[in-house]
Design a protein around this motif. Structure first.
Motif, PDB file in Angstrom:
ATOM      1  N   LEU A  12       0.826  -1.199   0.000  1.00  0.00           N
ATOM      2  CA  LEU A  12       0.000   0.000   0.000  1.00  0.00           C
ATOM      3  C   LEU A  12       0.863   1.252   0.000  1.00  0.00           C
ATOM      4  O   LEU A  12       1.886   1.312   0.676  1.00  0.00           O
ATOM      5  N   PRO A  13       0.448   2.271  -0.746  1.00  0.00           N
ATOM      6  CA  PRO A  13       1.177   3.545  -0.715  1.00  0.00           C
ATOM      7  C   PRO A  13       0.896   4.282   0.581  1.00  0.00           C
ATOM      8  O   PRO A  13       0.170   3.781   1.456  1.00  0.00           O
ATOM      9  N   SER A  14       1.436   5.468   0.719  1.00  0.00           N
ATOM     10  CA  SER A  14       1.138   6.260   1.912  1.00  0.00           C
ATOM     11  C   SER A  14      -0.370   6.471   1.996  1.00  0.00           C
ATOM     12  O   SER A  14      -1.053   6.563   0.976  1.00  0.00           O
ATOM     13  N   PRO A  15      -0.928   6.528   3.193  1.00  0.00           N
ATOM     14  CA  PRO A  15      -2.373   6.718   3.304  1.00  0.00           C
ATOM     15  C   PRO A  15      -2.831   8.047   2.705  1.00  0.00           C
ATOM     16  O   PRO A  15      -3.941   8.144   2.192  1.00  0.00           O
ATOM     17  N   GLU A  16      -1.985   9.073   2.754  1.00  0.00           N
ATOM     18  CA  GLU A  16      -2.342  10.351   2.161  1.00  0.00           C
ATOM     19  C   GLU A  16      -2.520  10.236   0.652  1.00  0.00           C
ATOM     20  O   GLU A  16      -3.435  10.836   0.074  1.00  0.00           O
ATOM     21  N   LEU A  17      -1.656   9.456  -0.001  1.00  0.00           N
ATOM     22  CA  LEU A  17      -1.761   9.278  -1.445  1.00  0.00           C
ATOM     23  C   LEU A  17      -2.979   8.425  -1.793  1.00  0.00           C
ATOM     24  O   LEU A  17      -3.732   8.747  -2.721  1.00  0.00           O
ATOM     25  N   LEU A  18      -3.180   7.354  -1.057  1.00  0.00           N
ATOM     26  CA  LEU A  18      -4.347   6.506  -1.281  1.00  0.00           C
ATOM     27  C   LEU A  18      -5.628   7.314  -1.074  1.00  0.00           C
ATOM     28  O   LEU A  18      -6.576   7.227  -1.865  1.00  0.00           O
ATOM     29  N   TRP A  19      -5.662   8.119  -0.018  1.00  0.00           N
ATOM     30  CA  TRP A  19      -6.829   8.958   0.263  1.00  0.00           C
ATOM     31  C   TRP A  19      -7.088   9.937  -0.885  1.00  0.00           C
ATOM     32  O   TRP A  19      -8.221  10.110  -1.322  1.00  0.00           O
ATOM     33  N   ALA A  20      -6.045  10.583  -1.371  1.00  0.00           N
ATOM     34  CA  ALA A  20      -6.198  11.595  -2.414  1.00  0.00           C
ATOM     35  C   ALA A  20      -6.800  11.011  -3.685  1.00  0.00           C
ATOM     36  O   ALA A  20      -7.716  11.596  -4.287  1.00  0.00           O
ATOM     37  N   ARG A  21      -6.312   9.868  -4.123  1.00  0.00           N
ATOM     38  CA  ARG A  21      -6.814   9.265  -5.365  1.00  0.00           C
ATOM     39  C   ARG A  21      -8.262   8.795  -5.203  1.00  0.00           C
ATOM     40  O   ARG A  21      -9.096   9.012  -6.083  1.00  0.00           O
ATOM     41  N   TRP A  22      -8.527   8.146  -4.110  1.00  0.00           N
ATOM     42  CA  TRP A  22      -9.873   7.631  -3.846  1.00  0.00           C
ATOM     43  C   TRP A  22     -10.846   8.794  -3.676  1.00  0.00           C
ATOM     44  O   TRP A  22     -11.948   8.799  -4.231  1.00  0.00           O
ATOM     45  N   GLU A  48     -19.142  11.202   6.637  1.00  0.00           N
ATOM     46  CA  GLU A  48     -18.474  11.480   7.901  1.00  0.00           C
ATOM     47  C   GLU A  48     -17.632  10.307   8.396  1.00  0.00           C
ATOM     48  O   GLU A  48     -16.745  10.485   9.236  1.00  0.00           O
ATOM     49  N   GLU A  49     -17.872   9.117   7.888  1.00  0.00           N
ATOM     50  CA  GLU A  49     -17.088   7.949   8.304  1.00  0.00           C
ATOM     51  C   GLU A  49     -15.824   7.770   7.479  1.00  0.00           C
ATOM     52  O   GLU A  49     -14.932   7.035   7.874  1.00  0.00           O
ATOM     53  N   GLY A  50     -15.764   8.402   6.315  1.00  0.00           N
ATOM     54  CA  GLY A  50     -14.596   8.282   5.459  1.00  0.00           C
ATOM     55  C   GLY A  50     -14.970   8.001   4.020  1.00  0.00           C
ATOM     56  O   GLY A  50     -16.044   8.388   3.547  1.00  0.00           O
ATOM     57  N   LEU A  51     -14.084   7.323   3.319  1.00  0.00           N
ATOM     58  CA  LEU A  51     -14.277   6.982   1.910  1.00  0.00           C
ATOM     59  C   LEU A  51     -14.886   5.593   1.783  1.00  0.00           C
ATOM     60  O   LEU A  51     -14.563   4.686   2.559  1.00  0.00           O
ATOM     61  N   HIS A  52     -15.725   5.439   0.764  1.00  0.00           N
ATOM     62  CA  HIS A  52     -16.407   4.165   0.556  1.00  0.00           C
ATOM     63  C   HIS A  52     -16.379   3.780  -0.915  1.00  0.00           C
ATOM     64  O   HIS A  52     -16.341   4.640  -1.802  1.00  0.00           O
ATOM     65  N   LEU A  53     -16.422   2.489  -1.143  1.00  0.00           N
ATOM     66  CA  LEU A  53     -16.533   1.918  -2.484  1.00  0.00           C
ATOM     67  C   LEU A  53     -17.425   0.695  -2.388  1.00  0.00           C
ATOM     68  O   LEU A  53     -17.220  -0.164  -1.527  1.00  0.00           O
ATOM     69  N   ASP A  54     -18.440   0.637  -3.241  1.00  0.00           N
ATOM     70  CA  ASP A  54     -19.324  -0.526  -3.282  1.00  0.00           C
ATOM     71  C   ASP A  54     -19.821  -0.679  -4.718  1.00  0.00           C
ATOM     72  O   ASP A  54     -20.459   0.234  -5.252  1.00  0.00           O
ATOM     73  N   ASP A  55     -19.484  -1.802  -5.352  1.00  0.00           N
ATOM     74  CA  ASP A  55     -19.893  -1.982  -6.748  1.00  0.00           C
ATOM     75  C   ASP A  55     -21.201  -2.754  -6.876  1.00  0.00           C
ATOM     76  O   ASP A  55     -21.587  -3.156  -7.977  1.00  0.00           O
ATOM     77  N   CYS A  56     -21.878  -2.952  -5.744  1.00  0.00           N
ATOM     78  CA  CYS A  56     -23.165  -3.661  -5.732  1.00  0.00           C
ATOM     79  C   CYS A  56     -23.011  -5.071  -6.275  1.00  0.00           C
ATOM     80  O   CYS A  56     -23.931  -5.633  -6.857  1.00  0.00           O
ATOM     81  N   GLY A 201     -18.601  20.263  -4.474  1.00  0.00           N
ATOM     82  CA  GLY A 201     -17.964  21.159  -3.515  1.00  0.00           C
ATOM     83  C   GLY A 201     -18.071  20.654  -2.094  1.00  0.00           C
ATOM     84  O   GLY A 201     -17.111  20.732  -1.319  1.00  0.00           O
ATOM     85  N   ARG A 202     -19.235  20.131  -1.742  1.00  0.00           N
ATOM     86  CA  ARG A 202     -19.401  19.577  -0.394  1.00  0.00           C
ATOM     87  C   ARG A 202     -18.487  18.372  -0.191  1.00  0.00           C
ATOM     88  O   ARG A 202     -17.868  18.211   0.875  1.00  0.00           O
ATOM     89  N   ALA A 203     -18.400  17.526  -1.207  1.00  0.00           N
ATOM     90  CA  ALA A 203     -17.526  16.351  -1.107  1.00  0.00           C
ATOM     91  C   ALA A 203     -16.064  16.768  -1.028  1.00  0.00           C
ATOM     92  O   ALA A 203     -15.271  16.161  -0.293  1.00  0.00           O
ATOM     93  N   LEU A 204     -15.701  17.814  -1.764  1.00  0.00           N
ATOM     94  CA  LEU A 204     -14.319  18.296  -1.742  1.00  0.00           C
ATOM     95  C   LEU A 204     -13.942  18.807  -0.355  1.00  0.00           C
ATOM     96  O   LEU A 204     -12.853  18.521   0.148  1.00  0.00           O
ATOM     97  N   ARG A 205     -14.846  19.542   0.276  1.00  0.00           N
ATOM     98  CA  ARG A 205     -14.557  20.030   1.630  1.00  0.00           C
ATOM     99  C   ARG A 205     -14.425  18.882   2.610  1.00  0.00           C
ATOM    100  O   ARG A 205     -13.563  18.898   3.501  1.00  0.00           O
ATOM    101  N   ARG A 206     -15.264  17.880   2.445  1.00  0.00           N
ATOM    102  CA  ARG A 206     -15.195  16.719   3.340  1.00  0.00           C
ATOM    103  C   ARG A 206     -13.900  15.936   3.117  1.00  0.00           C
ATOM    104  O   ARG A 206     -13.321  15.394   4.057  1.00  0.00           O
ATOM    105  N   ALA A 207     -13.470  15.890   1.859  1.00  0.00           N
ATOM    106  CA  ALA A 207     -12.251  15.143   1.519  1.00  0.00           C
ATOM    107  C   ALA A 207     -10.991  15.852   1.990  1.00  0.00           C
ATOM    108  O   ALA A 207      -9.939  15.219   2.145  1.00  0.00           O
ATOM    109  N   GLU A 208     -11.072  17.168   2.202  1.00  0.00           N
ATOM    110  CA  GLU A 208      -9.925  17.956   2.671  1.00  0.00           C
ATOM    111  C   GLU A 208      -8.733  17.851   1.729  1.00  0.00           C
ATOM    112  O   GLU A 208      -7.598  17.625   2.135  1.00  0.00           O
ATOM    113  N   LEU A 209      -9.011  18.045   0.444  1.00  0.00           N
ATOM    114  CA  LEU A 209      -7.958  18.019  -0.572  1.00  0.00           C
ATOM    115  C   LEU A 209      -7.527  19.416  -1.000  1.00  0.00           C
ATOM    116  O   LEU A 209      -6.714  19.554  -1.914  1.00  0.00           O
ATOM    117  N   THR A 210      -8.058  20.429  -0.376  1.00  0.00           N
ATOM    118  CA  THR A 210      -7.787  21.801  -0.779  1.00  0.00           C
ATOM    119  C   THR A 210      -6.546  22.346  -0.071  1.00  0.00           C
ATOM    120  O   THR A 210      -6.127  21.813   0.961  1.00  0.00           O
TER     121      THR A 210
END
Length: 217
Positions: A12-22, A48-56, A201-210
């Motif tokens: 796994l890469p650094s968590p910051e890098l993984l977070w940014a891409r996801w 509020e819990e973080g990042l999620h992925l679900d392909d159903c 914009g709301r997702a961007l603020r939550r992601a804290e990528l700014t």
């Protein structure tokens, strides 16, 4: 970057890098309709819990920040053999006390968990696996974000095709200097609809990528 089968913490890469891409994918996929839906959610999103992925279908994952310098990644891909292993594998063995144990144990009881990785003190870790375990699902689940080219391909249907938008957005996200103006310039859903910029914009603020919320250089 290659993920072994089963995965190794060093894959796994650094968590910051993984977070940014996801998070970038989650931001580009954000819509007000999805935010307001009370139905079972699929796709890629942030809350509020973080990042999620679900392909159903065969894979679901959650990636959360748990305090300064601490992250937890857990989920399941159908390729994981952990819960089917003849000798039971304790996926929480050796885990720190700050893991979200209530949710993880609920998932275990529901036979819904394939693997758990955590990050603290500058390193990824997981429970020990037996030598005969073939796969824990990390490769099939996370290679889309670990491999930069794969991560870029996830952006293709969300950005303009008449400009190098995907590369520019990814570069700014990885440097934690993504802005709403850049999103507005390059976002373009594949179906030809107007981008839902307020939701993005709301997702961007939550992601804290700014730039104001930068956590990685």
């Amino acid at each position: 970057m290659t993920i072994q089968r089963p995965g190794l913490p060093g894959d796994l890469p650094s968590p910051e890098l993984l977070w940014a891409r996801w998070a970038l994918v989650a931001v580009l996929e954000a819509t007000s309709e999805a935010e307001e839906s009370t139905r079972y959610r699929t796709g890629t999103w942030i809350d509020e819990e973080g990042l999620h992925l679900d392909d159903c279908g065969c894979t679901w994952w959650t990636f959360s920040r748990v305090g300064e310098g601490r992250y937890v990644l857990f989920g399941e891909d159908e390729s994981s053999g952990v819960k089917w292993h003849r000798t039971p594998i304790d996926m929480l063995a050796g885990g720190p006390d700050w893991l979200p144990y209530e949710e993880l144990r609920d998932r275990l009881e529901g036979n819904e968990l394939g693997c758990v990785y955590w990050y603290e003190n500058g390193a990824w870790a997981r429970a020990p696996y037996p030598d005969d375990l073939g796969d824990d699902g990390l490769d099939c689940g996370m290679s889309r974000f670990v491999d930069r080219d794969d991560a870029l391909s996830l952006l293709d249907e969300h950005v303009r095709h008449d400009a190098p938008g995907a590369e520019i957005l990814m570069d700014h996200a990885e440097r934690y200097r993504l802005t709403a103006e850049l999103l507005e310039s390059y976002a373009s859903p594949a179906d030809g609809s107007v981008p839902d910029l307020p939701a993005m914009g709301r997702a961007l603020r939550r992601a804290e990528l700014t730039p104001r919320t930068a956590t990685a250089g």
